[in-house]
Motif scaffolding. Structure first.
Motif, PDB file in Angstrom:
ATOM      1  N   LEU A 236       0.827  -1.206   0.000  1.00 45.02           N
ATOM      2  CA  LEU A 236       0.000   0.000   0.000  1.00 45.02           C
ATOM      3  C   LEU A 236       0.862   1.257   0.000  1.00 45.02           C
ATOM      4  O   LEU A 236       0.537   2.244  -0.661  1.00 45.02           O
ATOM      5  CB  LEU A 236      -0.928   0.003   1.212  1.00 45.02           C
ATOM      6  N   GLU A 237       1.966   1.231   0.732  1.00 44.05           N
ATOM      7  CA  GLU A 237       2.855   2.401   0.759  1.00 44.05           C
ATOM      8  C   GLU A 237       3.552   2.591  -0.577  1.00 44.05           C
ATOM      9  O   GLU A 237       3.699   3.708  -1.061  1.00 44.05           O
ATOM     10  CB  GLU A 237       3.881   2.240   1.882  1.00 44.05           C
ATOM     11  N   TYR A 238       3.986   1.478  -1.157  1.00 43.08           N
ATOM     12  CA  TYR A 238       4.647   1.574  -2.458  1.00 43.08           C
ATOM     13  C   TYR A 238       3.681   2.138  -3.502  1.00 43.08           C
ATOM     14  O   TYR A 238       4.044   2.998  -4.317  1.00 43.08           O
ATOM     15  CB  TYR A 238       5.147   0.201  -2.905  1.00 43.08           C
ATOM     16  N   GLU A 239       2.459   1.654  -3.454  1.00 42.50           N
ATOM     17  CA  GLU A 239       1.439   2.140  -4.385  1.00 42.50           C
ATOM     18  C   GLU A 239       1.163   3.625  -4.160  1.00 42.50           C
ATOM     19  O   GLU A 239       1.023   4.405  -5.104  1.00 42.50           O
ATOM     20  CB  GLU A 239       0.148   1.342  -4.203  1.00 42.50           C
ATOM     21  N   ALA A 240       1.115   4.017  -2.876  1.00 44.37           N
ATOM     22  CA  ALA A 240       0.818   5.406  -2.537  1.00 44.37           C
ATOM     23  C   ALA A 240       1.868   6.348  -3.096  1.00 44.37           C
ATOM     24  O   ALA A 240       1.544   7.416  -3.631  1.00 44.37           O
ATOM     25  CB  ALA A 240       0.727   5.555  -1.026  1.00 44.37           C
ATOM     26  N   VAL A 241       3.138   5.982  -2.979  1.00 47.55           N
ATOM     27  CA  VAL A 241       4.217   6.828  -3.487  1.00 47.55           C
ATOM     28  C   VAL A 241       4.073   7.027  -4.993  1.00 47.55           C
ATOM     29  O   VAL A 241       4.193   8.153  -5.514  1.00 47.55           O
ATOM     30  CB  VAL A 241       5.589   6.217  -3.150  1.00 47.55           C
ATOM     31  N   ASN A 242       3.784   5.960  -5.702  1.00 46.78           N
ATOM     32  CA  ASN A 242       3.620   6.061  -7.159  1.00 46.78           C
ATOM     33  C   ASN A 242       2.458   6.965  -7.531  1.00 46.78           C
ATOM     34  O   ASN A 242       2.559   7.812  -8.426  1.00 46.78           O
ATOM     35  CB  ASN A 242       3.409   4.671  -7.764  1.00 46.78           C
ATOM     36  N   VAL A 243       1.339   6.800  -6.827  1.00 51.69           N
ATOM     37  CA  VAL A 243       0.146   7.603  -7.123  1.00 51.69           C
ATOM     38  C   VAL A 243       0.408   9.079  -6.852  1.00 51.69           C
ATOM     39  O   VAL A 243       0.066   9.954  -7.668  1.00 51.69           O
ATOM     40  CB  VAL A 243      -1.056   7.106  -6.297  1.00 51.69           C
ATOM     41  N   LEU A 244       1.018   9.364  -5.703  1.00 50.85           N
ATOM     42  CA  LEU A 244       1.251  10.762  -5.334  1.00 50.85           C
ATOM     43  C   LEU A 244       2.279  11.426  -6.244  1.00 50.85           C
ATOM     44  O   LEU A 244       2.182  12.620  -6.552  1.00 50.85           O
ATOM     45  CB  LEU A 244       1.699  10.836  -3.866  1.00 50.85           C
ATOM     46  N   GLU A 245       3.267  10.655  -6.692  1.00 50.87           N
ATOM     47  CA  GLU A 245       4.232  11.206  -7.641  1.00 50.87           C
ATOM     48  C   GLU A 245       3.556  11.525  -8.978  1.00 50.87           C
ATOM     49  O   GLU A 245       3.853  12.553  -9.606  1.00 50.87           O
ATOM     50  CB  GLU A 245       5.387  10.224  -7.859  1.00 50.87           C
TER      51      GLU A 245
ATOM     52  N   LYS B  57       6.054  10.888   2.557  1.00 49.84           N
ATOM     53  CA  LYS B  57       5.414  11.342   3.791  1.00 49.84           C
ATOM     54  C   LYS B  57       3.903  11.115   3.742  1.00 49.84           C
ATOM     55  O   LYS B  57       3.278  10.770   4.737  1.00 49.84           O
ATOM     56  CB  LYS B  57       5.711  12.824   4.027  1.00 49.84           C
ATOM     57  N   GLY B  58       3.315  11.318   2.579  1.00 53.44           N
ATOM     58  CA  GLY B  58       1.862  11.180   2.441  1.00 53.44           C
ATOM     59  C   GLY B  58       1.390   9.753   2.271  1.00 53.44           C
ATOM     60  O   GLY B  58       0.186   9.480   2.329  1.00 53.44           O
ATOM     61  N   SER B  59       2.336   8.831   2.090  1.00 57.05           N
ATOM     62  CA  SER B  59       1.949   7.454   1.821  1.00 57.05           C
ATOM     63  C   SER B  59       1.286   6.778   3.019  1.00 57.05           C
ATOM     64  O   SER B  59       0.460   5.887   2.860  1.00 57.05           O
ATOM     65  CB  SER B  59       3.171   6.643   1.392  1.00 57.05           C
ATOM     66  N   VAL B  60       1.644   7.211   4.236  1.00 54.28           N
ATOM     67  CA  VAL B  60       1.057   6.609   5.435  1.00 54.28           C
ATOM     68  C   VAL B  60      -0.442   6.846   5.484  1.00 54.28           C
ATOM     69  O   VAL B  60      -1.238   5.928   5.704  1.00 54.28           O
ATOM     70  CB  VAL B  60       1.734   7.154   6.706  1.00 54.28           C
ATOM     71  N   ASP B  61      -0.848   8.102   5.271  1.00 46.82           N
ATOM     72  CA  ASP B  61      -2.272   8.422   5.292  1.00 46.82           C
ATOM     73  C   ASP B  61      -3.015   7.695   4.176  1.00 46.82           C
ATOM     74  O   ASP B  61      -4.148   7.236   4.354  1.00 46.82           O
ATOM     75  CB  ASP B  61      -2.478   9.938   5.145  1.00 46.82           C
ATOM     76  N   TYR B  62      -2.357   7.578   3.030  1.00 46.92           N
ATOM     77  CA  TYR B  62      -2.954   6.877   1.902  1.00 46.92           C
ATOM     78  C   TYR B  62      -3.201   5.407   2.267  1.00 46.92           C
ATOM     79  O   TYR B  62      -4.275   4.852   2.010  1.00 46.92           O
ATOM     80  CB  TYR B  62      -2.027   6.986   0.690  1.00 46.92           C
ATOM     81  N   ALA B  63      -2.223   4.788   2.884  1.00 49.41           N
ATOM     82  CA  ALA B  63      -2.338   3.384   3.258  1.00 49.41           C
ATOM     83  C   ALA B  63      -3.433   3.177   4.301  1.00 49.41           C
ATOM     84  O   ALA B  63      -4.235   2.238   4.208  1.00 49.41           O
ATOM     85  CB  ALA B  63      -0.997   2.879   3.793  1.00 49.41           C
TER      86      ALA B  63
END
Length: 276
Positions: free
Chosen positions: A179-188, A199-205
């Protein structure tokens, strides 16, 4: 990695309200039963084998026995070993944890409705067993979160159609780091630089896990607990939260005593129960 509060992990067994006679009866039953039986369900990439090895604190492969108690020679069923291992009636036992008996369902996406019927029949037949040692005591349903659709037709079928009676279900979310890996890709992709995306990946997960919880709550047959496991392939990770959750959802202090005394994933939990 992100930290999520686990559900149903109270570790305070209600032993102090038991009479001395009841305590003696419970201990005798636990000694007589002696073995704890778990049905683990999940698709091929759910990380089931890794979980079982962590619970039993081993890197060895399990021994496999058929329904007659006869040991199956793994080499004799090659190249059909996969099918042999995943016969739900077969028993998997790790040499260093003989108190655990595991049954493995390969996941319904692999066998369609036939596999679901096998699981329903297995649970029904085991629930009719008079001896405690022959019953199924808990079900671990593994759902990997590295899939874009963690809840598929298989999960919808199981939690909508399969009533397990008194057998508690614990949902084990695996590969949560995805979920964190996915979040980083989406936010980028949304224009954030890598540091901000991380930093935002935690909330995303956490948001996606909350969605998963709401999904579970919508089913007719809901699990008694759920845990999150991440990076289980690494040697420094463990299944302590799964042990805590399982101990908590078990009905009756006899089953709790058998499970806690059998597991090897957490010495802390074994000591805590022994003292109490």
């Amino acid at each position: 990695m992100f930290s999520i509060n686990q559900a149903n992990v109270n570790l305070t067994p209600n032993f102090d309200t038991e009479s001395q006679e009841e305590q003696i009866r419970r201990m005798k039953l636990a000694r007589k039963a002696g073995r704890f039986r778990i049905l683990i369900i999940g698709r091929a990439n759910a990380g089931k084998t890794t979980i079982l090895k962590k619970i039993c604190n081993t890197t060895d492969e399990p021994e496999i026995y058929n329904s007659k108690g006869e040991k199956i020679d793994r080499s004799s069923i090659e190249p059909t070993a996969e099918r042999g291992i995943h016969d739900i009636n077969n028993e998997m036992v790790f040499q260093n944890s003989p108190g655990f008996i595991f049954h493995d369902s390969r996941g319904f996406e692999a066998g369609g409705s036939d596999e679901l019927q096998k699981v329903k029949r297995f649970i029904s037949e085991r629930s009719k067993e008079r001896k405690l040692v022959n019953q199924v005591h808990v079900i671990w349903y593994c759902i990997p979160l590295d899939d874009s659709r963690p809840f598929q037709h298989a999960e919808n079928q199981f939690f909508s159609e399969v009533g397990t009676g008194k057998v508690p279900i614990v949902v084990v979310f695996t590969k949560c780091e995805a979920l964190e890996y996915e979040a980083v890709n989406v936010l980028e992709e949304q224009g954030h630089n890598f540091n901000d995306a991380a930093k935002g990946s935690v909330d995303y997960a956490k948001e996606h896990l909350q969605t998963a919880h709401l999904k579970l709550q919508s089913y007719k047959y809901q699990p008694k607990g759920y845990v999150y496991l991440q990076e289980m392939e690494k040697p420094n990770t463990n299944c302590k939260m799964l042990v805590k959750c399982t101990a908590n959802v078990l009905t009756g202090s006899t089953l709790q005593a058998i499970f806690v005394s059998t597991q090897q994933a957490s010495l802390e939990i074994s000591i805590k129960y022994a003292i109490e």
